[in-house]
Design an enzyme around this catalytic site. Structure first.
Site, PDB file in Angstrom:
ATOM      1  N   TRP A   1      -0.769   5.589   2.333  1.00 41.94           N
ATOM      2  CA  TRP A   1      -2.018   4.543   2.483  1.00 41.94           C
ATOM      3  C   TRP A   1      -2.381   4.700   3.841  1.00 41.94           C
ATOM      4  O   TRP A   1      -3.657   4.848   4.098  1.00 41.94           O
ATOM      5  CB  TRP A   1      -1.090   3.087   2.622  1.00 41.94           C
ATOM      6  CG  TRP A   1      -0.608   2.754   1.406  1.00 41.94           C
ATOM      7  CD1 TRP A   1       0.630   2.438   1.030  1.00 41.94           C
ATOM      8  CD2 TRP A   1      -1.484   2.357   0.005  1.00 41.94           C
ATOM      9  NE1 TRP A   1       0.811   2.191  -0.397  1.00 41.94           N
ATOM     10  CE2 TRP A   1      -0.262   2.107  -0.949  1.00 41.94           C
ATOM     11  CE3 TRP A   1      -2.639   2.381  -0.401  1.00 41.94           C
ATOM     12  CZ2 TRP A   1      -0.793   1.633  -2.204  1.00 41.94           C
ATOM     13  CZ3 TRP A   1      -3.087   2.347  -1.514  1.00 41.94           C
ATOM     14  CH2 TRP A   1      -1.883   2.227  -2.700  1.00 41.94           C
TER      15      TRP A   1
ATOM     16  N   ASP B   1      -2.817  -1.727   9.511  1.00 41.39           N
ATOM     17  CA  ASP B   1      -2.609  -2.360   7.906  1.00 41.39           C
ATOM     18  C   ASP B   1      -1.224  -2.808   7.803  1.00 41.39           C
ATOM     19  O   ASP B   1      -0.156  -1.885   7.773  1.00 41.39           O
ATOM     20  CB  ASP B   1      -2.801  -0.979   7.116  1.00 41.39           C
ATOM     21  CG  ASP B   1      -2.677  -1.432   5.678  1.00 41.39           C
ATOM     22  OD1 ASP B   1      -2.265  -2.538   5.151  1.00 41.39           O
ATOM     23  OD2 ASP B   1      -2.556  -0.463   4.724  1.00 41.39           O
TER      24      ASP B   1
ATOM     25  N   LYS C   1       1.792  -9.273  -1.649  1.00 37.45           N
ATOM     26  CA  LYS C   1       3.252  -8.774  -1.287  1.00 37.45           C
ATOM     27  C   LYS C   1       3.940  -9.990  -0.606  1.00 37.45           C
ATOM     28  O   LYS C   1       5.035 -10.393  -1.242  1.00 37.45           O
ATOM     29  CB  LYS C   1       3.477  -7.584  -0.414  1.00 37.45           C
ATOM     30  CG  LYS C   1       2.731  -6.277  -1.397  1.00 37.45           C
ATOM     31  CD  LYS C   1       2.355  -5.315  -0.265  1.00 37.45           C
ATOM     32  CE  LYS C   1       1.315  -4.292  -1.033  1.00 37.45           C
ATOM     33  NZ  LYS C   1       1.986  -3.814  -2.131  1.00 37.45           N
TER      34      LYS C   1
HETATM   35  N1  PMP Z   1      -1.827  -0.613   2.205  1.00 38.09           N
HETATM   36  C1  PMP Z   1      -0.509  -0.552   1.864  1.00 38.09           C
HETATM   37  C2  PMP Z   1       0.621  -0.419   2.943  1.00 38.09           C
HETATM   38  C3  PMP Z   1      -0.089  -0.932   0.539  1.00 38.09           C
HETATM   39  O1  PMP Z   1       1.116  -1.031   0.279  1.00 38.09           O
HETATM   40  C4  PMP Z   1      -1.116  -0.972  -0.350  1.00 38.09           C
HETATM   41  C5  PMP Z   1      -0.748  -1.512  -1.805  1.00 38.09           C
HETATM   42  N2  PMP Z   1       0.359  -1.334  -2.083  1.00 38.09           N
HETATM   43  C6  PMP Z   1      -2.531  -0.981   0.024  1.00 38.09           C
HETATM   44  C7  PMP Z   1      -2.710  -0.634   1.425  1.00 38.09           C
HETATM   45  C8  PMP Z   1      -3.443  -1.110  -0.734  1.00 38.09           C
HETATM   46  O2  PMP Z   1      -3.723  -2.467  -0.949  1.00 38.09           O
HETATM   47  P1  PMP Z   1      -4.775  -2.898  -2.020  1.00 38.09           P
HETATM   48  O3  PMP Z   1      -4.190  -2.759  -3.456  1.00 38.09           O
HETATM   49  O4  PMP Z   1      -4.938  -4.409  -1.672  1.00 38.09           O
HETATM   50  O5  PMP Z   1      -6.128  -2.344  -1.914  1.00 38.09           O
END
Ligand code: PMP
Length: 384
Positions: A127, A197, A221
């Site tokens: 991520w 994030d 989450k």
């Molecule tokens: N950042 C993290 C730490 C994640 O775990 C996730 C999704 N699992 C995301 C970003 C992406 O998130 P989204 O699907 O809401 O765009």
């Protein structure tokens, strides 16, 4: 006659009580999925009750206008609860946006830097890499630490990275959902502005909001359903917002309209507010932190006991939210997942990019479910 039948909301409540008296448990599995993730059952039931009629407004929660007073109360309430639970300073903005954390990868950089300016990134997983890639479309980026070679088993300690002199901010990912690692506290970055994030640990672990300039998190989450992204902005972040940005990607658009420039995810924000009310009823952030510590300890103790299991993350970098491991015998992993499902335990398959096993223990995951998973793991180990 039909219109003299009990009110839908009340009828649903009665149905719920009858089902429970009859021992009906909805057939839910123990859900260890990484997100969208399990929510507290009492919240799910409360949401179900609001489908026909939200707060006696006569409008169902899926059918109500975002311009109604009833919905305004919902979003104001969600805003207040976030501020309360996370001790958000009064001069920070709280936004409920759409587009997921993935949109924030781009939007944070777009609002904070221009093409001549630079942002630093601490790469602790997939991520953070994605966040850096999106930011590179706006300005300059530098990976000041990159855990790729260690297959993202660790979180850097102070002294293992150096902040660039010329960067505007440092971005990091507080919890690495795929690999199961987590910062125990914000990285020390020589007072450089921090952007985080926090998608997979917001409201589940300690966080000092005032030491961050932007905090963003997809809700799916720890906070509620997918389709809502929480964004917190400091006065510094607000002061940096660039001019003439595309309307929907400009934080000022959403600040000036209280997250309702366009139609927000009304249902998602409603559920988020109910989840936050549940967090508050259950000891607030402190309560959540305590439960998450206890849940993760149960699993790590089993994983550390014998060589049967191979936990992925280094001991000092372990996450309390996503526990990742392999079995000493790879061939047993499919069997483990299969048997787990047969025993009503789901969502344990590791992310498609890395495989293995992952148990996500977000706020909505009850400790009793973790105890049952632990029991299942010990049985499995005995049998194989
Ligand atoms: N950042 C993290 C730490 C994640 O775990 C996730 C999704 N699992 C995301 C970003 C992406 O998130 P989204 O699907 O809401 O765009």
């Amino acid at each position: 006659m039909m219109f003299h039948e009990p009110h839908h909301g009340r009828w649903h409540q009665r149905l719920g009580r009858i089902r429970k008296c009859m021992g009906e448990d909805y057939g839910r599995i123990l859900n260890f999925g990484a997100g969208p993730a399990v929510l507290p059952l009492e919240v799910v039931e409360e949401v179900a009750n609001s489908l026909p009629n939200l707060k006696n407004s006569g409008f169902g929660v899926l059918e109500i206008s975002h311009r109604s007073g009833t919905f305004q109360e919902v979003i104001d309430s969600a805003n207040r609860r976030i501020r309360d639970i996370l001790s958000v300073p009064d001069d920070y903005e709280v936004l409920f946006l759409q587009g997921g954390a993935s949109t924030q990868f781009y939007m944070t950089a777009l609002n904070l830097i221009d093409e001549e300016e630079k942002a630093d990134f601490i790469l602790t997983g997939v991520w953070s890499k994605k966040a850096m890639k999106e930011a590179s479309r706006i300005g300059k980026v530098e990976a000041i630490w990159d855990g790729t070679n260690g297959t993202f088993r660790t979180i850097p300690q102070e002294g293992e990275y150096k902040v660039s002199d010329d960067s505007i901010y440092v971005h990091y990912t507080s919890n690495n959902t795929l690999f199961g690692t987590q910062f125990k506290s914000a990285p020390k970055c020589e007072n450089k502005p921090l952007v985080v994030d926090a998608s997979s640990d917001i409201c589940g672990v300690p966080i000092d909001v005032s030491s961050h300039e932007i905090i963003y998190a997809g809700a799916q989450k720890n906070l509620g359903p997918s389709g809502v992204t929480l964004v917190l902005l400091s006065p510094w972040a607000k002061s940096r917002i660039k001019q003439n940005l595309p309307t929907m990607l400009d934080y000022n658009t959403h600040i000036s309209k209280g997250s309702m420039f366009n139609t927000p995810n009304t249902f998602g924000i409603f559920v988020l507010d109910r989840v936050l009310a549940w967090v508050q009823r259950n000891g607030g952030l402190e309560g959540a932190i305590e439960r998450n510590k206890r849940k993760s300890k149960i699993l790590y103790e089993i994983l550390d006991k014998t060589g049967f299991w191979k936990p992925h993350a280094d001991v000092n970098s372990r996450s309390v939210m996503n526990i990742t491991w392999n079995l000493y015998d790879d061939n047993l992993e499919e069997k483990f997942l299969y048997d787990a499902e047969k025993n009503g335990i789901g969502g344990l398959r590791g992310h498609r990019s890395i495989g293995g096993i992952r148990a996500s223990l977000y706020n909505g995951c009850p400790i009793e479910d973790v105890e049952k998973l632990a029991e299942f793991m010990e049985d499995f180990e005995r049998n194989y």
